[in-house]
Design a protein around this motif. Structure first.
Motif, mmCIF file in Angstrom:
data_model
loop_
_atom_site.group_PDB
_atom_site.id
_atom_site.type_symbol
_atom_site.label_atom_id
_atom_site.label_comp_id
_atom_site.label_asym_id
_atom_site.label_seq_id
_atom_site.Cartn_x
_atom_site.Cartn_y
_atom_site.Cartn_z
ATOM 1 N N ARG A 173 29.435 -3.929 -7.160
ATOM 2 C CA ARG A 173 28.732 -5.205 -7.049
ATOM 3 C C ARG A 173 27.597 -5.047 -6.031
ATOM 4 N NH1 ARG A 173 30.246 -9.983 -8.716
ATOM 5 N NH2 ARG A 173 32.402 -9.265 -8.983
ATOM 6 N N VAL A 174 26.410 -5.429 -6.402
ATOM 7 C CA VAL A 174 25.245 -5.290 -5.515
ATOM 8 C C VAL A 174 25.381 -6.247 -4.338
ATOM 9 C CG1 VAL A 174 22.741 -5.467 -5.327
ATOM 10 C CG2 VAL A 174 23.768 -4.620 -7.449
ATOM 11 N N GLU A 175 25.356 -5.682 -3.107
ATOM 12 C CA GLU A 175 25.445 -6.504 -1.903
ATOM 13 C C GLU A 175 24.108 -6.611 -1.179
ATOM 14 O OE1 GLU A 175 28.613 -4.882 0.505
ATOM 15 O OE2 GLU A 175 30.062 -6.244 -0.442
ATOM 16 N N GLY A 176 23.233 -5.646 -1.388
ATOM 17 C CA GLY A 176 21.937 -5.685 -0.725
ATOM 18 C C GLY A 176 20.979 -4.696 -1.354
ATOM 19 N N ASP A 188 12.076 -7.007 3.715
ATOM 20 C CA ASP A 188 12.329 -5.638 3.268
ATOM 21 C C ASP A 188 13.777 -5.427 2.867
ATOM 22 O OD1 ASP A 188 13.559 -5.671 5.722
ATOM 23 O OD2 ASP A 188 12.429 -4.012 6.580
ATOM 24 N N LYS A 189 14.648 -6.412 3.128
ATOM 25 C CA LYS A 189 16.030 -6.337 2.670
ATOM 26 C C LYS A 189 16.401 -7.645 2.001
ATOM 27 C CE LYS A 189 20.823 -5.365 3.884
ATOM 28 N NZ LYS A 189 21.804 -5.064 4.941
ATOM 29 N N LEU A 190 16.935 -7.539 0.785
ATOM 30 C CA LEU A 190 17.394 -8.707 0.037
ATOM 31 C C LEU A 190 18.915 -8.696 0.033
ATOM 32 C CD1 LEU A 190 14.989 -8.340 -3.044
ATOM 33 C CD2 LEU A 190 14.544 -9.480 -0.863
ATOM 34 N N ASP A 191 19.538 -9.764 0.528
ATOM 35 C CA ASP A 191 21.000 -9.752 0.637
ATOM 36 C C ASP A 191 21.640 -11.101 0.330
ATOM 37 O OD1 ASP A 191 20.193 -11.112 2.879
ATOM 38 O OD2 ASP A 191 20.953 -9.640 4.316
ATOM 39 N N HIS A 192 20.904 -11.986 -0.341
ATOM 40 C CA HIS A 192 21.485 -13.262 -0.745
ATOM 41 C C HIS A 192 21.745 -13.243 -2.246
ATOM 42 C CE1 HIS A 192 19.545 -14.397 3.096
ATOM 43 N NE2 HIS A 192 20.502 -15.321 3.156
ATOM 44 N N ASP A 193 22.886 -13.791 -2.655
ATOM 45 C CA ASP A 193 23.217 -13.832 -4.087
ATOM 46 C C ASP A 193 22.040 -14.420 -4.877
ATOM 47 O OD1 ASP A 193 25.648 -12.712 -3.701
ATOM 48 O OD2 ASP A 193 26.825 -14.505 -4.123
ATOM 49 N N GLY A 194 21.667 -13.723 -5.936
ATOM 50 C CA GLY A 194 20.554 -14.171 -6.761
ATOM 51 C C GLY A 194 19.235 -13.523 -6.432
ATOM 52 N N ASP A 195 19.114 -12.878 -5.258
ATOM 53 C CA ASP A 195 17.890 -12.148 -4.930
ATOM 54 C C ASP A 195 17.683 -11.032 -5.948
ATOM 55 O OD1 ASP A 195 17.474 -13.721 -2.741
ATOM 56 O OD2 ASP A 195 18.069 -12.226 -1.249
ATOM 57 N N ALA A 197 15.173 -7.657 -7.364
ATOM 58 C CA ALA A 197 14.127 -6.667 -7.110
ATOM 59 C C ALA A 197 14.012 -5.738 -8.306
ATOM 60 C CB ALA A 197 14.427 -5.854 -5.854
ATOM 61 N N PHE A 198 12.779 -5.373 -8.642
ATOM 62 C CA PHE A 198 12.571 -4.387 -9.700
ATOM 63 C C PHE A 198 12.902 -2.991 -9.175
ATOM 64 C CE2 PHE A 198 9.534 -7.699 -11.185
ATOM 65 C CZ PHE A 198 10.109 -7.933 -12.425
ATOM 66 N N ALA A 199 13.430 -2.155 -10.056
ATOM 67 C CA ALA A 199 13.819 -0.796 -9.662
ATOM 68 C C ALA A 199 12.665 -0.029 -9.044
ATOM 69 C CB ALA A 199 14.372 -0.044 -10.871
ATOM 70 N N LYS A 200 11.440 -0.210 -9.550
ATOM 71 C CA LYS A 200 10.288 0.526 -9.037
ATOM 72 C C LYS A 200 9.945 0.135 -7.610
ATOM 73 C CE LYS A 200 6.948 -2.702 -11.125
ATOM 74 N NZ LYS A 200 5.858 -2.818 -12.127
ATOM 75 N N ASP A 201 10.479 -1.000 -7.142
ATOM 76 C CA ASP A 201 10.206 -1.469 -5.781
ATOM 77 C C ASP A 201 11.314 -1.108 -4.800
ATOM 78 O OD1 ASP A 201 7.926 -2.708 -6.808
ATOM 79 O OD2 ASP A 201 8.994 -4.577 -7.210
ATOM 80 N N VAL A 202 12.396 -0.512 -5.307
ATOM 81 C CA VAL A 202 13.606 -0.340 -4.508
ATOM 82 C C VAL A 202 13.610 0.983 -3.727
ATOM 83 C CG1 VAL A 202 16.108 -0.010 -4.663
ATOM 84 C CG2 VAL A 202 14.997 -1.821 -5.984
ATOM 85 N N LYS A 203 13.979 0.897 -2.466
ATOM 86 C CA LYS A 203 14.214 2.096 -1.651
ATOM 87 C C LYS A 203 15.669 2.527 -1.754
ATOM 88 C CE LYS A 203 12.228 2.289 2.342
ATOM 89 N NZ LYS A 203 11.885 2.038 3.756
ATOM 90 N N ARG A 204 16.597 1.580 -1.655
ATOM 91 C CA ARG A 204 18.029 1.878 -1.792
ATOM 92 C C ARG A 204 18.782 0.600 -2.126
ATOM 93 N NH1 ARG A 204 21.612 5.933 -0.624
ATOM 94 N NH2 ARG A 204 19.891 7.223 0.154
ATOM 95 N N VAL A 205 19.822 0.761 -2.966
ATOM 96 C CA VAL A 205 20.730 -0.340 -3.297
ATOM 97 C C VAL A 205 22.050 -0.107 -2.590
ATOM 98 C CG1 VAL A 205 22.065 -1.429 -5.154
ATOM 99 C CG2 VAL A 205 19.669 -0.809 -5.544
ATOM 100 N N TYR A 206 22.611 -1.169 -2.032
ATOM 101 C CA TYR A 206 23.934 -1.098 -1.399
ATOM 102 C C TYR A 206 24.905 -1.933 -2.210
ATOM 103 C CZ TYR A 206 21.536 0.936 2.579
ATOM 104 O OH TYR A 206 20.778 1.765 3.385
ATOM 105 N N GLY A 207 26.085 -1.342 -2.500
ATOM 106 C CA GLY A 207 27.049 -2.044 -3.331
ATOM 107 C C GLY A 207 28.474 -1.901 -2.828
#
Length: 218
Positions: A173-176, A188-195, A197-207
């Motif tokens: 489950r994506v947490e951030g 620079d960090k998205l961590d609220h449910d519903g946030d 981001a496009f994959a091309k914009d992502v540095k790292r996904v935390y789950g």
């Protein structure tokens, strides 16, 4: 090469009949110093002095998954480009959509925006298909059990905080989501449910691991 477009080419021009201020698409009927053109919106035929913009070759470095290649693109000399812009690069291997990450106008001289004829090198990275780094935390308190995964996805693939993603037989489950600096996100960090981001914009996904989580009926 002639600066006058060939017959059949389409160019943006103001139309004296239907759009004297805003440009519309016109088709070149008869190329000349004063070319005969037809407005594709209303069909009005008139004469206009039409020339192709002067084009130059611009050096472009393209990066993808730690590798890079150097190539050139043809671009209008007076056109401006800035960090974050996207364009297509034709390489021997494939057509690649890239995003500008840096603009070099001279040795150790980098700017956020410049005209093409001022540029020495455009630095870019591939964004049509990308590799996304993922850190997955265990669903218990074992901090040392976190692991890293990689996802190969289209650049416009969406990661949504709170939703479940899968890599092979694993789910999390994506947490951030950490986004890159060359994007237009407010944080620079998205961590609220519903946030999102496009994959091309992502540095790292935390789950958080859901593969072995116990599920209830609700």
């Amino acid at each position: 090469m002639s600066t006058i477009p060939d017959a059949g080419e389409r160019v943006p021009l103001a139309c004296p009949s239907c759009s004297p201020i805003e440009q519309t698409v016109h088709e070149i009927i008869k190329p000349d110093g004063q070319s005969t053109v037809r407005c594709t919106e209303c069909g009005h035929v008139h004469k206009e002095a039409v020339e192709r913009p002067r084009e130059i070759q611009v050096n472009v470095v393209v990066s993808q998954d730690g590798d890079s290649l150097s190539t050139t693109v043809d671009a209008p000399a007076e056109e401006s480009v800035e960090v974050g812009d996207e364009f297509i690069v034709d390489t021997p291997e494939a057509l690649l959509q890239v995003r500008v990450t840096a603009i070099e106008t001279g040795p150790e001289q980098r700017v956020d925006e410049a005209r093409m004829d001022e540029i020495e090198t455009v630095w870019s990275r591939v964004v049509d298909n990308v590799t996304v780094n993922v850190t997955v935390h265990p669903n218990d308190t074992r901090r040392d059990a976190s692991r890293s995964l990689k996802m190969q996805v289209p650049g416009d693939y969406e990661f949504t905080v709170g939703e479940v993603e899968s890599v092979g037989s694993e789910e999390f489950r994506v947490e951030g989501v950490h986004v890159r600096d060359d994007t237009g996100y407010r944080f620079d960090k998205l961590d609220h449910d519903g946030d999102v981001a496009f994959a091309k914009d992502v540095k790292r996904v935390y789950g958080r691991d859901t593969t072995t989580a116990a599920w209830s009926a609700w």
